[in-house]
Design a protein around this motif. Structure first.
Motif, PDB file in Angstrom:
ATOM      1  N   THR A  68      -8.984  16.347 -70.032  1.00 33.57           N
ATOM      2  CA  THR A  68      -8.213  15.202 -69.541  1.00 33.57           C
ATOM      3  C   THR A  68      -8.469  15.000 -68.052  1.00 33.57           C
ATOM      4  O   THR A  68      -8.691  13.874 -67.597  1.00 33.57           O
ATOM      5  CB  THR A  68      -6.708  15.413 -69.795  1.00 33.57           C
ATOM      6  N   GLN A  69      -8.470  16.095 -67.309  1.00 33.68           N
ATOM      7  CA  GLN A  69      -8.732  16.003 -65.874  1.00 33.68           C
ATOM      8  C   GLN A  69     -10.173  15.563 -65.603  1.00 33.68           C
ATOM      9  O   GLN A  69     -10.419  14.792 -64.672  1.00 33.68           O
ATOM     10  CB  GLN A  69      -8.444  17.344 -65.200  1.00 33.68           C
ATOM     11  N   LEU A  70     -11.118  16.027 -66.424  1.00 36.26           N
ATOM     12  CA  LEU A  70     -12.511  15.618 -66.267  1.00 36.26           C
ATOM     13  C   LEU A  70     -12.652  14.120 -66.526  1.00 36.26           C
ATOM     14  O   LEU A  70     -13.361  13.418 -65.784  1.00 36.26           O
ATOM     15  CB  LEU A  70     -13.425  16.412 -67.204  1.00 36.26           C
ATOM     16  N   ASP A  71     -11.981  13.612 -67.542  1.00 37.49           N
ATOM     17  CA  ASP A  71     -12.002  12.178 -67.823  1.00 37.49           C
ATOM     18  C   ASP A  71     -11.478  11.386 -66.623  1.00 37.49           C
ATOM     19  O   ASP A  71     -12.056  10.364 -66.238  1.00 37.49           O
ATOM     20  CB  ASP A  71     -11.178  11.839 -69.061  1.00 37.49           C
ATOM     21  N   GLN A  72     -10.401  11.858 -66.035  1.00 36.61           N
ATOM     22  CA  GLN A  72      -9.818  11.184 -64.874  1.00 36.61           C
ATOM     23  C   GLN A  72     -10.772  11.235 -63.681  1.00 36.61           C
ATOM     24  O   GLN A  72     -10.947  10.233 -62.968  1.00 36.61           O
ATOM     25  CB  GLN A  72      -8.474  11.808 -64.512  1.00 36.61           C
ATOM     26  N   SER A  73     -11.402  12.381 -63.481  1.00 35.53           N
ATOM     27  CA  SER A  73     -12.363  12.525 -62.382  1.00 35.53           C
ATOM     28  C   SER A  73     -13.555  11.604 -62.588  1.00 35.53           C
ATOM     29  O   SER A  73     -14.002  10.920 -61.655  1.00 35.53           O
ATOM     30  CB  SER A  73     -12.818  13.988 -62.284  1.00 35.53           C
ATOM     31  N   ASN A  74     -14.064  11.568 -63.822  1.00 39.47           N
ATOM     32  CA  ASN A  74     -15.195  10.683 -64.122  1.00 39.47           C
ATOM     33  C   ASN A  74     -14.816   9.221 -63.912  1.00 39.47           C
ATOM     34  O   ASN A  74     -15.629   8.436 -63.425  1.00 39.47           O
ATOM     35  CB  ASN A  74     -15.694  10.902 -65.550  1.00 39.47           C
ATOM     36  N   ALA A  75     -13.605   8.856 -64.280  1.00 39.49           N
ATOM     37  CA  ALA A  75     -13.156   7.473 -64.093  1.00 39.49           C
ATOM     38  C   ALA A  75     -13.123   7.110 -62.610  1.00 39.49           C
ATOM     39  O   ALA A  75     -13.366   5.954 -62.243  1.00 39.49           O
ATOM     40  CB  ALA A  75     -11.778   7.278 -64.723  1.00 39.49           C
ATOM     41  N   ARG A  76     -12.852   8.085 -61.758  1.00 37.16           N
ATOM     42  CA  ARG A  76     -12.817   7.845 -60.315  1.00 37.16           C
ATOM     43  C   ARG A  76     -14.210   7.771 -59.706  1.00 37.16           C
ATOM     44  O   ARG A  76     -14.493   6.908 -58.883  1.00 37.16           O
ATOM     45  CB  ARG A  76     -12.044   8.969 -59.618  1.00 37.16           C
ATOM     46  N   PHE A  77     -15.090   8.709 -60.098  1.00 42.88           N
ATOM     47  CA  PHE A  77     -16.367   8.844 -59.396  1.00 42.88           C
ATOM     48  C   PHE A  77     -17.545   8.137 -60.060  1.00 42.88           C
ATOM     49  O   PHE A  77     -18.470   7.719 -59.371  1.00 42.88           O
ATOM     50  CB  PHE A  77     -16.693  10.328 -59.183  1.00 42.88           C
ATOM     51  N   ALA A  78     -17.536   7.981 -61.366  1.00 45.88           N
ATOM     52  CA  ALA A  78     -18.682   7.364 -62.056  1.00 45.88           C
ATOM     53  C   ALA A  78     -18.964   5.942 -61.562  1.00 45.88           C
ATOM     54  O   ALA A  78     -20.130   5.609 -61.308  1.00 45.88           O
ATOM     55  CB  ALA A  78     -18.487   7.399 -63.568  1.00 45.88           C
ATOM     56  N   PRO A  79     -17.951   5.086 -61.396  1.00 47.75           N
ATOM     57  CA  PRO A  79     -18.267   3.732 -60.909  1.00 47.75           C
ATOM     58  C   PRO A  79     -18.921   3.744 -59.526  1.00 47.75           C
ATOM     59  O   PRO A  79     -19.849   2.981 -59.271  1.00 47.75           O
ATOM     60  CB  PRO A  79     -16.903   3.033 -60.862  1.00 47.75           C
ATOM     61  N   GLN A  80     -18.464   4.630 -58.653  1.00 46.57           N
ATOM     62  CA  GLN A  80     -19.048   4.721 -57.315  1.00 46.57           C
ATOM     63  C   GLN A  80     -20.506   5.182 -57.393  1.00 46.57           C
ATOM     64  O   GLN A  80     -21.382   4.622 -56.729  1.00 46.57           O
ATOM     65  CB  GLN A  80     -18.265   5.715 -56.453  1.00 46.57           C
ATOM     66  N   LEU A  81     -20.745   6.201 -58.211  1.00 39.86           N
ATOM     67  CA  LEU A  81     -22.106   6.726 -58.339  1.00 39.86           C
ATOM     68  C   LEU A  81     -23.026   5.712 -59.014  1.00 39.86           C
ATOM     69  O   LEU A  81     -24.193   5.574 -58.622  1.00 39.86           O
ATOM     70  CB  LEU A  81     -22.097   8.047 -59.105  1.00 39.86           C
ATOM     71  N   ASN A  82     -22.515   4.975 -59.993  1.00 31.07           N
ATOM     72  CA  ASN A  82     -23.315   3.938 -60.651  1.00 31.07           C
ATOM     73  C   ASN A  82     -23.668   2.820 -59.670  1.00 31.07           C
ATOM     74  O   ASN A  82     -24.790   2.306 -59.680  1.00 31.07           O
ATOM     75  CB  ASN A  82     -22.590   3.373 -61.872  1.00 31.07           C
ATOM     76  N   ARG A  83     -22.703   2.445 -58.821  1.00 30.11           N
ATOM     77  CA  ARG A  83     -22.951   1.404 -57.820  1.00 30.11           C
ATOM     78  C   ARG A  83     -24.033   1.853 -56.840  1.00 30.11           C
ATOM     79  O   ARG A  83     -24.973   1.098 -56.542  1.00 30.11           O
ATOM     80  CB  ARG A  83     -21.656   1.072 -57.072  1.00 30.11           C
ATOM     81  N   ILE A  84     -23.944   3.083 -56.371  1.00 29.47           N
ATOM     82  CA  ILE A  84     -24.949   3.617 -55.437  1.00 29.47           C
ATOM     83  C   ILE A  84     -26.313   3.668 -56.120  1.00 29.47           C
ATOM     84  O   ILE A  84     -27.322   3.290 -55.523  1.00 29.47           O
ATOM     85  CB  ILE A  84     -24.549   5.026 -54.930  1.00 29.47           C
ATOM     86  N   ALA A  85     -26.354   4.124 -57.365  1.00 27.88           N
ATOM     87  CA  ALA A  85     -27.633   4.198 -58.093  1.00 27.88           C
ATOM     88  C   ALA A  85     -28.265   2.819 -58.220  1.00 27.88           C
ATOM     89  O   ALA A  85     -29.480   2.668 -58.044  1.00 27.88           O
ATOM     90  CB  ALA A  85     -27.418   4.821 -59.479  1.00 27.88           C
ATOM     91  N   MET A  86     -27.451   1.801 -58.499  1.00 19.34           N
ATOM     92  CA  MET A  86     -27.971   0.445 -58.614  1.00 19.34           C
ATOM     93  C   MET A  86     -28.518  -0.036 -57.265  1.00 19.34           C
ATOM     94  O   MET A  86     -29.600  -0.623 -57.195  1.00 19.34           O
ATOM     95  CB  MET A  86     -26.883  -0.504 -59.111  1.00 19.34           C
ATOM     96  N   GLN A  87     -27.783   0.240 -56.194  1.00 19.88           N
ATOM     97  CA  GLN A  87     -28.239  -0.168 -54.868  1.00 19.88           C
ATOM     98  C   GLN A  87     -29.523   0.571 -54.480  1.00 19.88           C
ATOM     99  O   GLN A  87     -30.420  -0.028 -53.874  1.00 19.88           O
ATOM    100  CB  GLN A  87     -27.146   0.095 -53.832  1.00 19.88           C
ATOM    101  N   GLU A  88     -29.608   1.862 -54.822  1.00 12.55           N
ATOM    102  CA  GLU A  88     -30.828   2.614 -54.530  1.00 12.55           C
ATOM    103  C   GLU A  88     -32.017   2.032 -55.288  1.00 12.55           C
ATOM    104  O   GLU A  88     -33.108   1.894 -54.735  1.00 12.55           O
ATOM    105  CB  GLU A  88     -30.648   4.096 -54.893  1.00 12.55           C
ATOM    106  N   ARG A  89     -31.806   1.689 -56.545  1.00 17.07           N
ATOM    107  CA  ARG A  89     -32.861   1.103 -57.367  1.00 17.07           C
ATOM    108  C   ARG A  89     -33.323  -0.232 -56.772  1.00 17.07           C
ATOM    109  O   ARG A  89     -34.514  -0.493 -56.650  1.00 17.07           O
ATOM    110  CB  ARG A  89     -32.355   0.929 -58.803  1.00 17.07           C
ATOM    111  N   GLN A  90     -32.369  -1.071 -56.369  1.00 19.17           N
ATOM    112  CA  GLN A  90     -32.717  -2.360 -55.770  1.00 19.17           C
ATOM    113  C   GLN A  90     -33.479  -2.174 -54.464  1.00 19.17           C
ATOM    114  O   GLN A  90     -34.435  -2.908 -54.183  1.00 19.17           O
ATOM    115  CB  GLN A  90     -31.453  -3.188 -55.537  1.00 19.17           C
ATOM    116  N   THR A  91     -33.071  -1.188 -53.682  1.00 17.09           N
ATOM    117  CA  THR A  91     -33.743  -0.919 -52.412  1.00 17.09           C
ATOM    118  C   THR A  91     -35.167  -0.437 -52.649  1.00 17.09           C
ATOM    119  O   THR A  91     -36.102  -0.877 -51.965  1.00 17.09           O
ATOM    120  CB  THR A  91     -32.946   0.125 -51.586  1.00 17.09           C
TER     121      THR A  91
END
Length: 180
Positions: free
Chosen positions: A65-88
């Motif tokens: 349950t705590q892992l799900d909550q942590s992933n919900a917090r950090f996954a969107p941020q990491l996905n956004r950074i990955a997309m920006q890195e790919r575009q760059t």
């Protein structure tokens, strides 16, 4: 089924689940009947991945349950950074393949790439600090290894011909227009 085959199958399913969750973008298959129940299938994949992670890492239900909550917090941020890195990287590649690359633009893209890497490292450090609240160091190491396996499998799938992934109707080659 042998243990190795089960593990390979599980990693494959996890890679597909990552793909379905938006971690890696692939063209969507054109299969109306199979997609009719897509939300339910995505949920089944997420549940299988969660069960696999729980078994491999040795997490309790409360930890999951705590892992799900942590992933919900950090996954969107990491996905956004990955997309920006790919575009760059794409912009840098385009600039470098032009007949006369713009020095200032290349410099700005390199700086942007480094800033994004620093942001990613900061987010991963925050995520690890959060995971340390409820996971042991061994569990965190197993989780990191599992994430790396998922990423490698997703990269392998991304490098495959879309027809091999079942993403393109037979008889149509990607990148070619169908002649009518």
């Amino acid at each position: 089924m042998t243990m190795i085959r089960r593990m390979k199958r599980s990693v494959g399913l996890a890679a597909v689940a990552m793909t379905l969750s938006g971690a890696v973008a692939f063209p969507q298959p054109v299969r109306a009947p199979a997609n009719a129940n897509r939300p339910a299938l995505e949920q089944q994949f997420r549940e299988r991945v969660a069960k696999l992670a729980q078994q491999r890492i040795g997490l309790s239900d409360a930890q999951m349950t705590q892992l799900d909550q942590s992933n919900a917090r950090f996954a969107p941020q990491l996905n956004r950074i990955a997309m920006q890195e790919r575009q760059t990287r794409q912009a840098l590649r385009m600039e470098m393949t032009s007949p006369s690359p713009n020095q200032e633009r290349v410099n700005a893209l390199i700086d942007q790439s480094l800033q994004l890497q620093q942001q990613r490292i900061t987010i991963v450090q925050q995520e690890q600090k959060d995971l340390a609240r409820f996971m042991s160091p061994v569990q965190r190491a197993r989780y990191i290894a599992l994430q790396q396996q998922f990423r490698r499998r997703a990269q392998e799938l991304a490098r495959q011909d879309p027809a091999q992934r079942g993403m393109v109707p037979q008889g149509i080659r990607p990148g070619l227009k169908k002649i009518r």
